[in-house]
Write an enzyme that holds these catalytic residues in place. Structure first.
Site, PDB file in Angstrom:
ATOM      1  N   SER A 199       8.059   6.000  -5.277  1.00  0.00           N
ATOM      2  CA  SER A 199       8.390   5.442  -3.965  1.00  0.00           C
ATOM      3  C   SER A 199       9.806   5.851  -3.581  1.00  0.00           C
ATOM      4  O   SER A 199      10.644   6.112  -4.455  1.00  0.00           O
ATOM      5  CB  SER A 199       8.307   3.914  -4.059  1.00  0.00           C
ATOM      6  OG  SER A 199       9.025   3.297  -3.016  1.00  0.00           O
ATOM      7  N   TYR A 225      11.453  -2.946  -8.804  1.00  0.00           N
ATOM      8  CA  TYR A 225      10.547  -1.869  -8.343  1.00  0.00           C
ATOM      9  C   TYR A 225      11.302  -0.532  -8.271  1.00  0.00           C
ATOM     10  O   TYR A 225      10.760   0.515  -8.630  1.00  0.00           O
ATOM     11  CB  TYR A 225      10.008  -2.287  -6.978  1.00  0.00           C
ATOM     12  CG  TYR A 225       8.984  -1.395  -6.342  1.00  0.00           C
ATOM     13  CD1 TYR A 225       7.672  -1.330  -6.829  1.00  0.00           C
ATOM     14  CD2 TYR A 225       9.291  -0.646  -5.215  1.00  0.00           C
ATOM     15  CE1 TYR A 225       6.720  -0.540  -6.194  1.00  0.00           C
ATOM     16  CE2 TYR A 225       8.340   0.144  -4.577  1.00  0.00           C
ATOM     17  CZ  TYR A 225       7.056   0.194  -5.078  1.00  0.00           C
ATOM     18  OH  TYR A 225       6.111   0.972  -4.453  1.00  0.00           O
TER      19      TYR A 225
HETATM   20  N1  LIG Z   1       2.044   1.544   0.659  1.00  0.00           N
HETATM   21  C1  LIG Z   1       3.234   2.082   0.590  1.00  0.00           C
HETATM   22  O1  LIG Z   1       3.978   2.190   1.583  1.00  0.00           O
HETATM   23  C2  LIG Z   1       3.741   2.611  -0.733  1.00  0.00           C
HETATM   24  C3  LIG Z   1       4.996   3.236  -0.732  1.00  0.00           C
HETATM   25  C4  LIG Z   1       5.492   3.757  -1.921  1.00  0.00           C
HETATM   26  C5  LIG Z   1       4.746   3.644  -3.082  1.00  0.00           C
HETATM   27  N2  LIG Z   1       3.538   3.018  -3.069  1.00  0.00           N
HETATM   28  C6  LIG Z   1       2.808   2.919  -4.321  1.00  0.00           C
HETATM   29  O2  LIG Z   1       1.501   3.411  -4.138  1.00  0.00           O
HETATM   30  C7  LIG Z   1       0.634   2.788  -5.092  1.00  0.00           C
HETATM   31  C8  LIG Z   1      -0.617   2.260  -4.385  1.00  0.00           C
HETATM   32  O3  LIG Z   1      -0.210   1.243  -3.490  1.00  0.00           O
HETATM   33  P1  LIG Z   1      -1.047   0.833  -2.172  1.00  0.00           P
HETATM   34  O4  LIG Z   1      -0.072   0.788  -1.066  1.00  0.00           O
HETATM   35  O5  LIG Z   1      -2.260   1.660  -2.052  1.00  0.00           O
HETATM   36  O6  LIG Z   1      -1.389  -0.689  -2.554  1.00  0.00           O
HETATM   37  P2  LIG Z   1      -2.783  -1.493  -2.542  1.00  0.00           P
HETATM   38  O7  LIG Z   1      -2.405  -2.892  -2.820  1.00  0.00           O
HETATM   39  O8  LIG Z   1      -3.544  -1.195  -1.298  1.00  0.00           O
HETATM   40  O9  LIG Z   1      -3.585  -0.865  -3.772  1.00  0.00           O
HETATM   41  C9  LIG Z   1      -3.123  -1.019  -5.089  1.00  0.00           C
HETATM   42  C10 LIG Z   1      -4.295  -1.300  -5.993  1.00  0.00           C
HETATM   43  O10 LIG Z   1      -3.786  -1.490  -7.331  1.00  0.00           O
HETATM   44  C11 LIG Z   1      -4.542  -2.507  -7.929  1.00  0.00           C
HETATM   45  N3  LIG Z   1      -3.799  -3.169  -8.996  1.00  0.00           N
HETATM   46  C12 LIG Z   1      -2.701  -3.944  -8.866  1.00  0.00           C
HETATM   47  N4  LIG Z   1      -2.341  -4.432 -10.048  1.00  0.00           N
HETATM   48  C13 LIG Z   1      -3.217  -3.954 -10.957  1.00  0.00           C
HETATM   49  C14 LIG Z   1      -3.372  -4.119 -12.350  1.00  0.00           C
HETATM   50  N5  LIG Z   1      -2.561  -4.916 -13.060  1.00  0.00           N
HETATM   51  N6  LIG Z   1      -4.365  -3.466 -12.973  1.00  0.00           N
HETATM   52  C15 LIG Z   1      -5.222  -2.678 -12.265  1.00  0.00           C
HETATM   53  N7  LIG Z   1      -5.134  -2.508 -10.934  1.00  0.00           N
HETATM   54  C16 LIG Z   1      -4.145  -3.146 -10.287  1.00  0.00           C
HETATM   55  C17 LIG Z   1      -4.818  -3.493  -6.803  1.00  0.00           C
HETATM   56  O11 LIG Z   1      -5.926  -4.358  -7.090  1.00  0.00           O
HETATM   57  C18 LIG Z   1      -5.056  -2.563  -5.631  1.00  0.00           C
HETATM   58  O12 LIG Z   1      -6.425  -2.286  -5.459  1.00  0.00           O
HETATM   59  C19 LIG Z   1       1.466   1.724  -5.804  1.00  0.00           C
HETATM   60  O13 LIG Z   1       1.945   2.234  -7.035  1.00  0.00           O
HETATM   61  C20 LIG Z   1       2.623   1.510  -4.841  1.00  0.00           C
HETATM   62  O14 LIG Z   1       3.766   1.023  -5.498  1.00  0.00           O
HETATM   63  C21 LIG Z   1       3.013   2.494  -1.900  1.00  0.00           C
END
Ligand SMILES: NC(=O)c1ccc[n+]([C@@H]2O[C@H](COP(=O)([O-])OP(=O)(O)OC[C@H]3O[C@@H](n4cnc5c(N)ncnc54)[C@H](O)[C@@H]3O)[C@@H](O)[C@H]2O)c1
Length: 291
Positions: A162, A175
């Site tokens: 991120s 984070y």
């Molecule tokens: N959305 C953003 O703007 C953004 C920005 C930078 C980084 N990220 C990163 O991208 C990745 C995906 O995020 P997203 O935005 O799609 O979020 P999201 O919440 O839509 O999806 C994340 C998924 O991870 C699963 N999860 C969470 N904890 C878990 C665990 N302990 N074991 C197994 N599964 C688990 C959740 O159930 C969920 O389905 C993450 O690592 C997040 O930090 C997202």
């Protein structure tokens, strides 16, 4: 099949089975929704056999069913990445599904649990480091014997980071540290497993992607820790509204957030043979934010 053969095929010099990831077995953590679910769909469209891993079993099954119903190939292996026994089970089921092979791991599962430094609890700290750093390490370690192989087929690992990890972010000390940490893990995998086995490892760092993590906190999405604590997800409306004079996206040259499909497309690109000589890199997918 070697990368050079695949590049020749894609360039049209050879006939080839359709799909950038044809026949590759991919574990995608957190693929029940958001970026991970889109990645699962795009990988399957490109011929990968996808292992849908998520703590939310019903969402993992929905994604798996959609893929299988539309002609792709996927299995759901639901479970908690904070549980070491689950990680071993995930690798075993993926290898069974892949007839003894695993080609790709996308370490994507995660969420944020924000707090300013002087108020952040040990539990908040430990939980986020465990999920974003320790769990990906354990998964890669558990899958080592499927990556440290010399069968001429591509292997690659993609860790999701991120802008908070690359640039810091107020309220996200836990984070930011964790997302910076995966950059070092990625480069270490590239240096340990590249020379003898040709394994590629890259980090993809997202800016603002539209998922429940960046939706209004008032929407009420939450996750539950292993001991039953609920963590609210999203960004408070007031904080979103207060971002910059010209609106929420003023700091993004494209002036908009990315979609989950755009985010997933970048993961597919990195996983594909088109990136066969890109290794150990951190690729920012931010619409130009933080240049
Ligand atoms: N959305 C953003 O703007 C953004 C920005 C930078 C980084 N990220 C990163 O991208 C990745 C995906 O995020 P997203 O935005 O799609 O979020 P999201 O919440 O839509 O999806 C994340 C998924 O991870 C699963 N999860 C969470 N904890 C878990 C665990 N302990 N074991 C197994 N599964 C688990 C959740 O159930 C969920 O389905 C993450 O690592 C997040 O930090 C997202």
């Amino acid at each position: 099949m070697s990368y050079s053969t695949r590049i020749e095929q894609i360039a049209g010099h050879l006939n080839y089975p359709k799909g950038l990831l044809s026949g590759h077995v991919a574990i995608i953590t957190g693929s029940g929704q958001g970026i991970g679910a889109e990645t699962a769909r795009l990988f399957a469209n490109e011929g990968a056999k996808v292992v849908v891993s998520d703590i939310d079993a019903s969402k993992a099954k929905d994604v798996t069913n959609q893929i299988n119903e539309s002609g792709g190939s996927a299995i759901a292996v639901p479970g908690d990445m904070l549980d070491s026994a689950y990680i071993d089970e995930l690798v075993k089921k993926a290898a069974d599904f892949g007839n003894g092979k695993i080609h790709i791991i996308v370490n994507n599962a995660g969420y944020t649990w924000d707090g300013v430094i002087h108020k952040m609890t040990d539990k908040q700290w430990d939980n986020i480091i465990a999920l974003h750093n320790t769990a990906p390490f354990k998964l890669v370690r558990a899958a080592a014997s499927y990556f440290r192989v010399k069968d001429g087929e591509p292997r690659n690992i993609i860790n999701i980071s991120s802008t908070s990890g690359l640039h810091g972010n107020a309220g996200q000390a836990n984070y930011a540290l964790a997302k910076a940490g995966v950059v070092g893990l990625t480069k270490t995998i590239a240096k340990e497993w590249g020379p003898a086995f040709g394994v590629r490892a890259n980090t993809v760092a997202f800016g603002h992607i539209m998922t429940r993590l960046t939706a209004a906190k008032e929407d009420g999405a939450f996750v539950t820790t292993p001991d039953g604590q609920k963590i609210a997800l999203g960004i408070p409306q007031a904080q979103k509204a207060g971002r910059g004079a010209g609106g929420e996206h003023q700091d993004i040259p494209l002036r908009r957030p990315g979609t989950a499909t755009e985010a997933a497309s970048s993961i597919l690109a990195v996983a594909s043979p088109l990136f066969s000589y890109v290794n150990g890199q951190t690729i920012s997918v931010t619409g130009g934010r933080n240049m």
